[in-house]
Design a protein around this motif. Sequence first.
Motif: not given
Length: 360
Positions: A280-289
Amino acid sequence: MKLTKSFALHFTLIIAILFSALSTAAAQTDTYQYTPVHTEDELKALFSQVKNYLDTNGKTILPRLDDTQNQIITQAYIRSWSIIQYENATAEQIDNAYNALFNMSLFLGLAAEPDKSFSSGMLFEYAVQLLDQEYFDLMTASGETPDNIEYAEYLRGVAEGLVETPEEFTPEEVQDYLFEIYQETYLAAGLKTIAHTEALPLPEELFAQEESTLLPNPMIEYISAEPLNKMLKIKMPELPENFGAKMGYYSILADVVAEIEYLFPDGGKLITRLSPAAETDISGIYGAKFYENLEIAGTMVEVDKYQTILIAKGTVRTMNGTPYSFALDAENIPEDQFYKIVTYFIEECRNQKTLQPEKE
């Protein structure tokens, strides 16, 4: 000027009542041909802005909110996050999520920092934005009287005058209008947030139950890592002193994501996250490349970039094979130091055994 308790109670009750009315109205909306306004990338960018603001200021402003205000903000945040995660979101859902989040951010500022809205000079600009036909229609739908709607239109005209020709108003006139414009603007932000939020599906309507458990509910902070370790059934890795970091906070998000914040002397910031919900992606950063893929200590790591933020994420397994999702978000930290931290974090996870539940 301070927000009086009687005003706060009065408007909290109004919003609570209209919340119910608008929820019912939203559920009865007919289908029609829809013209998109905002893109998915715009929604992701706005969400990141709001999240960064809450990460930075949430500890001081969220305790100022009452239960109703918290409910409005939490629902807008959760449902807009769900639309970002949902692969088949419609254009209308993206627009409603964007509008819910945008109005929520204005409502949050007006509710939590009323004094700042009075002194910053932004209140009248907010009023011009929020006291529009959409708001008047919402007032009509919620049963407001024509006199109250007409007065809201009048206050919008006053706000426009205060923005465009402030020299025509005396300080006494500004003071006379200030609080009434604030009240109307606060209510408009709340109603618009509710309307666009309630037009969105609930997370459980979009995802299977096991997927929806990772919704970013407001975090619960702790004074030590012990609650995090208990939830994880392993020790949450903590940075040793040689990394030069100062502890920011310990927290648990949505009951399943352990999080620790670290602050560095040169202004850098690191957030480490670990969850027993694997893959699961739990990074919490959206729009990262995407930046690169690495293998660290037998663990595949995806590294992304967002402005000055480096993000490392993936799934790590403990000694007895239990998988955990991990994410490390580092802002203004040198790349070589970031990779040393990621390596340390992964190795600390791999060198533990997950506690197994006791047999009955």
